[in-house]
Design a protein around this motif. Sequence first.
Motif, PDB file in Angstrom:
ATOM      1  N   LEU A   1     -67.258 -16.610  34.138  1.00 13.88           N
ATOM      2  CA  LEU A   1     -67.684 -17.823  34.411  1.00 13.88           C
ATOM      3  C   LEU A   1     -67.855 -17.955  36.023  1.00 13.88           C
ATOM      4  O   LEU A   1     -66.880 -17.910  36.695  1.00 13.88           O
ATOM      5  CB  LEU A   1     -66.842 -18.671  33.931  1.00 13.88           C
ATOM      6  N   GLU A   2     -68.909 -18.122  36.218  1.00 16.95           N
ATOM      7  CA  GLU A   2     -69.455 -18.209  38.013  1.00 16.95           C
ATOM      8  C   GLU A   2     -69.066 -19.496  38.364  1.00 16.95           C
ATOM      9  O   GLU A   2     -68.379 -19.746  39.352  1.00 16.95           O
ATOM     10  CB  GLU A   2     -70.816 -17.899  38.185  1.00 16.95           C
ATOM     11  N   ARG A   3     -69.495 -20.582  37.523  1.00 18.29           N
ATOM     12  CA  ARG A   3     -69.493 -22.038  38.159  1.00 18.29           C
ATOM     13  C   ARG A   3     -69.827 -23.200  36.978  1.00 18.29           C
ATOM     14  O   ARG A   3     -70.335 -22.768  36.038  1.00 18.29           O
ATOM     15  CB  ARG A   3     -70.742 -22.371  39.242  1.00 18.29           C
ATOM     16  N   THR A   4     -69.209 -24.095  37.184  1.00 14.85           N
ATOM     17  CA  THR A   4     -69.410 -25.305  36.023  1.00 14.85           C
ATOM     18  C   THR A   4     -70.039 -26.523  37.160  1.00 14.85           C
ATOM     19  O   THR A   4     -69.263 -27.045  38.123  1.00 14.85           O
ATOM     20  CB  THR A   4     -68.073 -25.716  35.552  1.00 14.85           C
ATOM     21  N   LEU A   5     -71.252 -26.973  36.529  1.00 14.05           N
ATOM     22  CA  LEU A   5     -71.914 -28.062  37.418  1.00 14.05           C
ATOM     23  C   LEU A   5     -71.999 -29.181  36.564  1.00 14.05           C
ATOM     24  O   LEU A   5     -72.093 -28.925  35.288  1.00 14.05           O
ATOM     25  CB  LEU A   5     -73.261 -27.247  37.583  1.00 14.05           C
ATOM     26  N   THR A   6     -72.284 -30.117  37.082  1.00 10.30           N
ATOM     27  CA  THR A   6     -72.713 -31.573  36.361  1.00 10.30           C
ATOM     28  C   THR A   6     -74.020 -31.994  37.071  1.00 10.30           C
ATOM     29  O   THR A   6     -74.204 -32.085  38.248  1.00 10.30           O
ATOM     30  CB  THR A   6     -71.810 -32.516  36.584  1.00 10.30           C
ATOM     31  N   ASP A   7     -75.074 -32.240  36.069  1.00 13.87           N
ATOM     32  CA  ASP A   7     -76.461 -32.731  36.534  1.00 13.87           C
ATOM     33  C   ASP A   7     -76.324 -34.000  36.768  1.00 13.87           C
ATOM     34  O   ASP A   7     -76.076 -34.894  35.735  1.00 13.87           O
ATOM     35  CB  ASP A   7     -77.465 -32.334  35.304  1.00 13.87           C
ATOM     36  N   PRO A   8     -76.462 -34.682  37.877  1.00 16.90           N
ATOM     37  CA  PRO A   8     -76.200 -36.106  38.235  1.00 16.90           C
ATOM     38  C   PRO A   8     -77.338 -36.994  37.412  1.00 16.90           C
ATOM     39  O   PRO A   8     -77.113 -38.083  37.179  1.00 16.90           O
ATOM     40  CB  PRO A   8     -76.508 -36.098  39.685  1.00 16.90           C
ATOM     41  N   GLU A   9     -78.467 -36.265  37.035  1.00 21.35           N
ATOM     42  CA  GLU A   9     -79.490 -37.128  36.501  1.00 21.35           C
ATOM     43  C   GLU A   9     -79.126 -37.323  34.835  1.00 21.35           C
ATOM     44  O   GLU A   9     -79.254 -38.353  34.468  1.00 21.35           O
ATOM     45  CB  GLU A   9     -80.905 -36.415  36.869  1.00 21.35           C
TER      46      GLU A   9
END
Length: 264
Positions: free
Chosen positions: A159-167
């Motif tokens: 797992l490299e990153r965990t992101l949240t799409d603001p849109e």
Amino acid sequence: MADFYERIAPYYDLLHADLKEDVGFVLALAGRAEGPVLELGCGTGRLLLPLARAGHHVTGVDRSAAMLRRARDRLEEAEEAVRRRVRLVEDDVTAFDLKEKAYGLVLFSYNTFLHLDPSSAVAACRTASHHLRAGGTLFIDVTNPLLMAHTPNDRFLTLERTLTDPESGNTILVLASNRVDEAAQILHITWIYDATPAASGPVHRTIAEAAYHYYFPHQMELILQESGFSLAAVYGAYNETAFNEDSERLLLLAKKTSGAGKGG
């Protein structure tokens, strides 16, 4: 690599939202250049917009229609004066011809050059030389090849990153698996993007594979010489510190050799 970027285009801006450390350095280069700026592999316009807002006329070339669509969407939100300073061209960076030879600065920004195999690297640099005015500058920005060569070759999926799409509110898990071909100097990475909807629904998985060609400084100098350039400076960071084996970046500035053109 066009297919790779067609796949990851929806995630690209989110992945690079915090990448701003090179902007000041590039703006300073453009400020010293005589003539407009040409970015090869411009993507979604991460650098095009700051350059245009600073008053520079800039052309971006990219093979990926999906990335250029996102660049145009970003431009639509900019002021009219900024939009007029930007030109987008869908073409291969190794073989395009804009019929212009007055650019003062050509950019291969953050890791773009890593997508080029040796023959493509020379072809792209020759094409860059063809579009530069005499004495113009070529800037290449890549990860330190020594770090790339020592990437763990375990092929484990991590797992490299965990992101949240603001849109959309979606959560995106970014996973990667590495394989290093030391003889060919290629870092192969399989990327997996798992997008989980904010509301209930199935996970959408995108798989994209990329081959990153890394070149050591002496090899880069040979590529530049073969392409009609002389190496002017080598840095290991955007504050212009000297390059060494522990540097995070390999930054190269080269000057077009007088009379050099598309054929070298």
